[in-house]
Structures are given as structure tokens and as C-alpha cells.
Design a protein around this motif. Structure first.
Motif, short mmCIF file in Angstrom:
data_model
loop_
_atom_site.label_atom_id
_atom_site.label_comp_id
_atom_site.label_asym_id
_atom_site.label_seq_id
_atom_site.Cartn_x
_atom_site.Cartn_y
_atom_site.Cartn_z
N GLY A 291 0.79 -1.23 0.00
CA GLY A 291 0.00 0.00 0.00
C GLY A 291 0.82 1.27 0.00
O GLY A 291 0.29 2.35 -0.25
N GLN A 292 2.12 1.15 0.30
CA GLN A 292 2.99 2.32 0.29
C GLN A 292 3.42 2.61 -1.15
O GLN A 292 3.85 1.71 -1.87
CB GLN A 292 4.23 2.07 1.15
CG GLN A 292 3.90 1.78 2.61
CD GLN A 292 3.21 2.94 3.29
OE1 GLN A 292 3.67 4.09 3.19
NE2 GLN A 292 2.11 2.67 3.97
N HIS A 293 3.31 3.87 -1.55
CA HIS A 293 3.72 4.21 -2.91
C HIS A 293 4.07 5.68 -2.99
O HIS A 293 3.76 6.46 -2.07
CB HIS A 293 2.63 3.84 -3.93
CG HIS A 293 1.29 4.46 -3.65
ND1 HIS A 293 0.77 5.49 -4.38
CD2 HIS A 293 0.35 4.18 -2.71
CE1 HIS A 293 -0.42 5.82 -3.92
NE2 HIS A 293 -0.70 5.05 -2.90
N PHE A 294 4.70 6.08 -4.09
CA PHE A 294 5.30 7.41 -4.18
C PHE A 294 4.29 8.50 -4.50
O PHE A 294 4.34 9.59 -3.92
CB PHE A 294 6.40 7.39 -5.26
CG PHE A 294 7.25 8.62 -5.27
CD1 PHE A 294 8.22 8.83 -4.29
CD2 PHE A 294 7.09 9.59 -6.25
CE1 PHE A 294 9.00 9.97 -4.30
CE2 PHE A 294 7.87 10.73 -6.26
CZ PHE A 294 8.82 10.92 -5.27
N VAL A 295 3.38 8.25 -5.45
CA VAL A 295 2.43 9.28 -5.89
C VAL A 295 1.06 9.02 -5.27
O VAL A 295 0.44 7.99 -5.52
CB VAL A 295 2.29 9.28 -7.44
CG1 VAL A 295 1.29 10.35 -7.88
CG2 VAL A 295 3.64 9.50 -8.10
N PRO A 296 0.55 9.93 -4.45
CA PRO A 296 -0.78 9.75 -3.87
C PRO A 296 -1.86 9.88 -4.96
O PRO A 296 -1.67 10.60 -5.95
CB PRO A 296 -0.90 10.88 -2.85
CG PRO A 296 0.48 11.41 -2.67
CD PRO A 296 1.21 11.14 -3.93
N LEU A 297 -2.97 9.22 -4.76
CA LEU A 297 -4.08 9.32 -5.71
C LEU A 297 -4.53 10.77 -5.86
O LEU A 297 -4.84 11.22 -6.98
CB LEU A 297 -5.25 8.43 -5.26
CG LEU A 297 -6.53 8.51 -6.11
CD1 LEU A 297 -6.26 8.16 -7.57
CD2 LEU A 297 -7.61 7.60 -5.52
#
Length: 468
Positions: free
Chosen positions: A429-435
Motif C-alpha cells: 500500500g505504500q507508494h510514491f504518488v498519492p491518488l
């Protein structure tokens, strides 16, 4: 911010939610206004005798290919997107053209000759939105009694010029200031509420919906939406021939489906099997849409194939699927679609096809990640992946028809959605670009995009295919 699942998913007809369903609904609203007390009646006692309509911006440029004029006539005859019989539409149009009158239920007959009183004004766009239209009512002496400007803002939503100003001033959202237990306007707020409450996105969305209607009504409505989507797939897989509009584009879904059935029975190895089924399901829906059949906005007609295809994929390839899973899928997808619509746009005429197929892919990825057991963070990641890889996509339909590149584009959108869901669920669930950042990027990109590439058919494939 609350946008109901039944505002995101609306049963209607093709080929376009903004260019067909929206104008039909605008005509319905104008008829209701004529009978209401919301406008000052002339002291002379003059009555409405005739109606004239003008279409502007994208509605004028691609309205013929999208059936906008037909939709206006049907709407002025009292027909509604969710109940009009597609098999009777030609007869209704012919009746108006022969008589020069519209005869909506509950109204007297009004003079309306489509070839004179329905104008496609390509020179004068209206200031509020690319999909603008003006409705005017006159007395027998051709004096103007009533005028309203409506905008079709995507997904079948229609607002007046005043309502549009209020929306943009953030005084109210499209669905109004409805009180719900879990109000979220951004993905960040949605994730924070999920963490605090311990609920899934589908459970929060369900709680919001059930504050407006009973659980039984909600489930019946969700099941009705899926049945309409499923029926559209089935019709699209059974029909072949040439689609209307003059491009002579042949339907392909039935032939592809027959080949896939043959492969399935023969047990031949096909490493692209899931992609092939996804594609044929999506194409079946959008071929039906292009032919003016019954479809569900998801979130628009032009992108109507992505979500049904991925739900059918879920049924086809996931042994643990069930009806509750489909309901959770739709609720999750609607939650994401509401955030996109509230903060950017789902209108191809406003932000290009990134707002249609891109939004549909994000919604589909979120719904699929949810039924695959994804956490709220993984679901948000899935939606972001799918939307990010549609950024900058133009809307340049050839001849103004929702056929090329729209039908295949839905197939690829479904493939991207499944890939995005799979990638997200395999992560943490961790990622660089938020929705939220991706949605804002789509909004900015859409507003910077040339009007040639926003459903006007004045650039891109719409002009280059003809020259080749």
C-alpha cells in the motif's frame, strides 16, 4: 462530499453520457420548468407555443455523431434516458420531423421543427463548459418567454449555468450537501476515515448510502446496475454487423468471443487468455453503446466497458466471487469515482479521455483490488496506478463517433485496471504518488490540453485518419 453510487452508475442509452443522456435530461428539465412556477409569467397571459434549442462547443462539433440532436428531440417528447425504448426511438424522431410538433405527456403540443429549431452552433461556445446548450420558449408571436442554459458536465449530469457557478464556488457539490456518517472529499480523507473507523472503503460507502435509503433498496439497486451491465455484455456478444454512423466499422466482439469459446473447449494453452476475455467483454459493451443500446454510465458512456469487463473477469477467473463481492466492488468504485469527479472531471469535453477511460480504469482497479482482499491503502494505490498511466490521453473520436479509438480504448483500460489491482495487492500500500496528486495532475493536464483534443474531433486521429 457525497455522490451516490446511483449518481455514478446510471442506466441509460448510448452513444454518450454527456452528448446523449445529458441533453435528453436537459430537455426533460426544460419541460418541467415550463409547467412550474419558477419563472415569471407574462401579464398578457401568453402561453408557450414553440421551443428552440441551440447546441454549443463540443455538443455542436460532435453532436451529430453522438446523436445529440436525436437526444434533444426525444427529451422534448418526454422520453428519459433510463426508460426510453431504443427500438421506438426512430419512430418518435420521424413523428416529430413529419409533424413539426412535439407532444410531451402533460403538455400541449409545441411547434418544433428539428431542421430549423435545433441549431448546431460551432462558432459561439458558451462560457461555463464545453458541453453547453440553450433552450428557449416562445409565444405565438415569437416573443421570448423563457430561456435556460444547461451544461452537460459528464456522466449524464446536467446543471444550469447558475448551478455550475455554485459548484465551482464550492458552495455545494453535485449531489448537494447531504449529511452522511463518513464524508470524504479526497482520497487522503478516505484513508484517514478508514484507519480511524476500522472499516473498509466499501463499508464506509455502504454506511453513507444507507443513511439515504434502506439496505434492501441499496442492494436491489446495486444488483440492478450489475444486471444492466451484464445484459449489455450479453447483447454485445451476440450481435454482429456494421455499426451506424458512416465509418462502416464492423462489430468484432461476437467473432472474438466465438474464437475464445472454441479455445476454451479445446483446452489449448493461451497465455493471454485473461486479457482476451477482458477485451472482448469491454468491446461488447462499447459496441452496444456505439449502436445506441442500453448501457450504464461507468462513469460515462464512452468509458462504459471498463468496469463491466473487470466485474465479469472477477466472475470468470476468481472462484470465490459472489454477489456481495460485486456489491462491494461497485461501492468501492463509486467512492473513487466520486472523488475524481469532485476534484477534477470525468468529462472528455473538459479534460480529454483521461477523464473518461482513465477514471473508469481507476474505479475498476479500486473495485477489483477490494474484492481481491486489498486494504484501503492498497485500493487507493490500485486506483492511482491505473489513473497515472492514462494521464494526457486525448479525446479525438474519428467523425465524432464513439467508435474509433473508443471501443478498443475500453479494452486496454480494462487490462490496465486488472494489472494495476494485481500490482497494488501484491504490495503493502505504500507508494510514491498519492491518488489525490494524480487526480490534480489530471485536472491540470486537462485544462492545459488544446480544445482540439477534447471531444471536438478537430485534431488527432479525428483528422489524421481521414488524411491517410
Amino acid at each position: 462530499m457525497f455522490l451516490s453510487v446511483f449518481d455514478v452508475f446510471k442506466i441509460g442509452i448510448g452513444p454518450s453520457s454527456s452528448h446523449t443522456m445529458g441533453p435528453m435530461s436537459a430537455a426533460n428539465r426544460f419541460l418541467d420548468l415550463i409547467l412550474s412556477s419558477e419563472w415569471p409569467r407574462p401579464s398578457s397571459g401568453a402561453q408557450v407555443a414553440s421551443i428552440k434549442v441551440s447546441l454549443h462547443g463540443s455538443l455542436a462539433h460532435t453532436g451529430i455523431g453522438h446523436g445529440t440532436g436525436r437526444a434533444v428531440v426525444l427529451g422534448l417528447m418526454g422520453e428519459k434516458p433510463d426508460s426510453v425504448d431504443p427500438d421506438k426511438m426512430d419512430g418518435i424522431i420521424d413523428q416529430v420531423e413529419r409533424s413539426g410538433r412535439i407532444t410531451p405527456p402533460g403538455h400541449p403540443a409545441y411547434f418544433f421543427m428539428p431542421k430549423n429549431d435545433l441549431v448546431f452552433d460551432k462558432k459561439q461556445p458558451l462560457p461555463g463548459h464545453a458541453n453547453g446548450m440553450s433552450f428557449c420558449a416562445y409565444d405565438r408571436d415569437e416573443r421570448l418567454l423563457l430561456k435556460r442554459v444547461y451544461y452537460s458536465v459528464g456522466g449524464g449530469f446536467v446543471v444550469t449555468d447558475t448551478e455550475l457557478e455554485q459548484m465551482r464556488a464550492k458552495k455545494r457539490a453535485v449531489a448537494g450537501a447531504t449529511k452522511v456518517p463518513y464524508p470524504f472529499a479526497t482520497a487522503k480523507q478516505m484513508l484517514e476515515m478508514a484507519e480511524r473507523s476500522g472499516l473498509s472503503i466499501a463499508q464506509m460507502k455502504r454506511a453513507n448510502e444507507e443513511s439515504q435509503r434502506s439496505r434492501e433498496e441499496l442492494d436491489e439497486g446495486l444488483d440492478r446496475i450489475w444486471e444492466a451491465m451484464r445484459a449489455c455484455i450479453e447483447r454485445g456478444l451476440k450481435v454482429d454487423g456494421v455499426m451506424p454512423g458512416g465509418l462502416n466499422v464492423r462489430r468484432r466482439a461476437r467473432k472474438i468471443h466465438d474464437k475464445l469459446q472454441e479455445e476454451w473447449r479445446s483446452n489449448r494453452i493461451n497465455p493471454l487468455l485473461a486479457n482476451d476475455w477482458l477485451s472482448v467483454y469491454a468491446m461488447a459493451v462499447n459496441e452496444e453503446n456505439a449502436a445506441g443500446g442500453r448501457v450504464v454510465t461507468a462513469p460515462t458512456n464512452g468509458a462504459a466497458g471498463v468496469i463491466p469487463a473487470t466485474i465479469r473477469y472477477y466472475e470468470h477467473f476468481h472462484e470465490d466471487w459472489d454477489q456481495n463481492g460485486i456489491r462491494d466492488y461497485l461501492l468501492t468504485a463509486a467512492a473513487v469515482g466520486g472523488i475524481i469527479k469532485h476534484n477534477a472531471s470525468i468529462s472528455g469535453a473538459e479534460v480529454g479521455c483521461q477523464g473518461e477511460v482513465g477514471s473508469a480504469a481507476a474505479m475498476a482497479a479500486a473495485g477489483l483490488a477490494a474484492v481481491m482482499g486489498g486494504t484501503p491503502a492498497q485500493i487507493e494505490n490500485a486506483a492511482e496506478i491505473a489513473l497515472e498511466h492514462h494521464l494526457g490521453m486525448t479525446c479525438d473520436p474519428v467523425a465524432g463517433l464513439v467508435q474509433v479509438p473508443c471501443i478498443e480504448r475500453n479494452a486496454l483500460g480494462a487490462v490496465k485496471a486488472v494489472t494495476a489491482a494485481s500490482l497494488a495487492v501484491k504490495g503493502d500500500g505504500q507508494h510514491f504518488v498519492p491518488l489525490d496528486a494524480c487526480i490534480e495532475t489530471m485536472r491540470q493536464t486537462g485544462y492545459d490540453m488544446s480544445e482540439k483534443y477534447k471531444e471536438t474531433s478537430t485534431g488527432g486521429l479525428a483528422v489524421n485518419v481521414v488524411e491517410c
